[in-house]
Design an enzyme around this catalytic site. Structure first.
Site, mmCIF file in Angstrom:
data_model
loop_
_atom_site.group_PDB
_atom_site.id
_atom_site.type_symbol
_atom_site.label_atom_id
_atom_site.label_comp_id
_atom_site.label_asym_id
_atom_site.label_seq_id
_atom_site.Cartn_x
_atom_site.Cartn_y
_atom_site.Cartn_z
ATOM 1 N N LYS A 1 -0.901 -6.845 7.549
ATOM 2 C CA LYS A 1 -1.489 -6.652 6.018
ATOM 3 C C LYS A 1 -2.761 -8.448 6.004
ATOM 4 O O LYS A 1 -3.763 -7.150 5.277
ATOM 5 C CB LYS A 1 -0.522 -7.292 4.996
ATOM 6 C CG LYS A 1 0.286 -5.643 5.114
ATOM 7 C CD LYS A 1 1.395 -6.536 3.737
ATOM 8 C CE LYS A 1 2.352 -5.163 3.281
ATOM 9 N NZ LYS A 1 3.702 -5.887 2.967
ATOM 10 N N GLU B 1 -4.771 1.872 -0.060
ATOM 11 C CA GLU B 1 -4.651 1.203 -1.408
ATOM 12 C C GLU B 1 -3.014 0.807 -0.966
ATOM 13 O O GLU B 1 -2.445 -1.033 -1.375
ATOM 14 C CB GLU B 1 -4.610 1.433 -2.763
ATOM 15 C CG GLU B 1 -4.460 0.775 -3.592
ATOM 16 C CD GLU B 1 -5.166 -1.153 -3.929
ATOM 17 O OE1 GLU B 1 -5.116 -2.219 -3.148
ATOM 18 O OE2 GLU B 1 -5.803 -0.234 -3.631
ATOM 19 N N GLY C 1 6.395 17.160 4.715
ATOM 20 C CA GLY C 1 6.393 17.022 6.305
ATOM 21 C C GLY C 1 7.232 16.236 6.753
ATOM 22 O O GLY C 1 7.035 14.899 6.052
#
Length: 433
Positions: A211, A135, A50
């Site tokens: 994060k 991850e 996409g």
């Protein structure tokens, strides 16, 4: 709803985004197809990509795979796993919720989305009994999410301190090693592709804060949002700050710090800090990332490696893809969201640290006593006082013992109100000491 595949069917993957990372994921899926088949136990087939615009040539990817209809792609009945690499909140959030609701497992590198919307994504994954892996959302190729979700889940983590933004680490490293000013180091980072044309999210700490929220959520089993993380950037770090750090045998790094207080609350922050040169994080150079963990049983651990880039990040994506594919074949999902601890977050003003405070003062008798009194009035104890320069003015550098952020803020307000203070008072935290 997590369904097993028939014994002859490949694991079919839809990829959203064909930029720097997406194009490398597509390439590695093709080049490493035999190895991936051996590791998963079934072929992995890329069945659609996409993109926003389909008319652009993207070498190495079959043009027949491209579609601009991302909504239809994530809902295709023959798709088993969706990899999202388009970034941003929307349309990524809507697309991933649709994919999860349709029973597709999801692999994403979207830290901004996860930092603010992980709860609803995890809820959707749990309802459909499928996987949500991410991850690559933190520290690029460094395996840090899986250790927190799986390897260290039997331990109690007390502190995470990390360099999780390669752009800022490169800039600060250039300023330290080469004597470059901030503007020059940023320009070089942009030239080399380490910094975006608009570097705001990196240099102002927003990327690192997202994060940090993910790391704290996993480490402390508590839902933490990106907006919960106080942050300060590096855009006002100067050559004087770098020189002061060197004089104290420290290096300035933008660090994300998440820790448990003695009363079991979560302390959070992203900020430029003086890191002692004896600490492992001080030696992290260039655009590399590193995450330092302290836990009750395992002790001190550090994970280090490339924090960004197409191939390193694609490596983390493919690691998640292999795990999600294996789970798919077994018919069971991996770990979901863990929020059982529901710890409270410490208010920013109560977060403690050692601080380095610098200011320019009129060089006349009695000024140092006035400055010391301002600290004493707010119960801030001084460890080191350095003076540079003589004549009409002098620069003071003051290292404190551990103090609350609110006490330092109040002290600075008092200092800046003094007629003997000639400059804005500069504050840097001290980490890892």
């Amino acid at each position: 709803m997590c369904m097993t595949l028939d014994e002859s069917a490949p694991v079919r993957v839809a990829l959203l985004g064909a930029g720097v990372v997406g194009s490398q994921v597509a390439r590695l899926l093709t080049e490493n197809s035999d190895d991936l088949r051996a590791r998963v136990g079934r072929a992995i087939e890329l069945v659609g990509v996409g993109v926003r615009r389909t008319g652009i040539e993207r070498p190495g990817i079959d043009p027949a795979l491209f579609t601009s209809d991302l909504e239809s792609l994530v809902s295709r009945p023959d798709v088993d796993i969706v990899i999202e690499l388009i970034g941003g909140i929307e349309p990524a959030r809507t697309l991933l919720l649709a994919a999860l609701s349709a029973g597709k497992s999801v692999v994403t590198a979207n830290k901004a989305l996860l930092a603010d919307h992980s709860h609803e994504l995890f809820q959707a994954a749990a309802a459909a009994r499928v996987d949500l892996y991410f991850e690559a959302a933190v520290a690029g190729a460094i395996p840090i999410i899986r250790p927190l979700r799986e390897s260290l889940v039997g331990d109690e983590i007390t502190t995470i301190m990390g360099i999780v933004n390669g752009t800022t680490n490169y800039i600060l490293d250039q300023m330290t090693a080469e004597g470059t000013d901030f503007a020059g180091a940023l320009a070089e980072a942009q030239r080399l592709g380490f910094a975006e044309a608009d570097p705001t999210a990196d240099v102002e700490g927003d990327d690192a804060a997202a994060k940090a929220a993910l790391l704290a959520s996993l480490a402390f089993h508590t839902r933490v949002r990106g907006s919960d993380v106080p942050r300060a950037g590096i855009s006002d770090i100067t050559a004087d700050d770098v020189a002061a750090a060197k004089a104290l045998n420290c290096t300035i790094k933008l660090v994300a710090v998440c820790s448990l207080s003695e009363d079991d609350r979560i302390s959070l922050g992203v900020y430029p800090a003086l890191v002692p040169n004896s600490h492992p994080l001080a030696s992290i150079r260039g655009a590399y990332n590193a995450v330092f963990i302290e836990s009750r049983s395992a002790g001190r651990l550090m994970f280090m490696g490339p924090g960004a880039g197409g191939t390193p990040t694609a490596s983390a994506v493919l690691g998640d893809l292999v795990t999600a594919a294996r789970n798919r074949l077994r018919g069971v999902p991996g770990p979901g969201e863990s929020t059982y601890a529901a710890r409270s977050l410490m208010p920013a003003g109560e977060v403690t640290s050692r601080f380095y405070v610098s200011l320019e003062v009129v060089d006349v008798p009695g000024v140092l006593a006035k400055v010391a009194r301002a600290f004493a009035d707010h119960q801030v104890s001084l460890q080191i006082v350095r003076q540079e320069g003589t004549g009409e003015s002098a620069r003071l550098g003051i290292m404190t013992h551990v103090a609350a952020t609110a006490a330092i803020t109040a002290t600075v307000a008092d200092l800046e109100a003094m007629t003997d203070v000639r400059s804005r008072v500069k504050i840097l935290r001290v980490a890892g000491m």
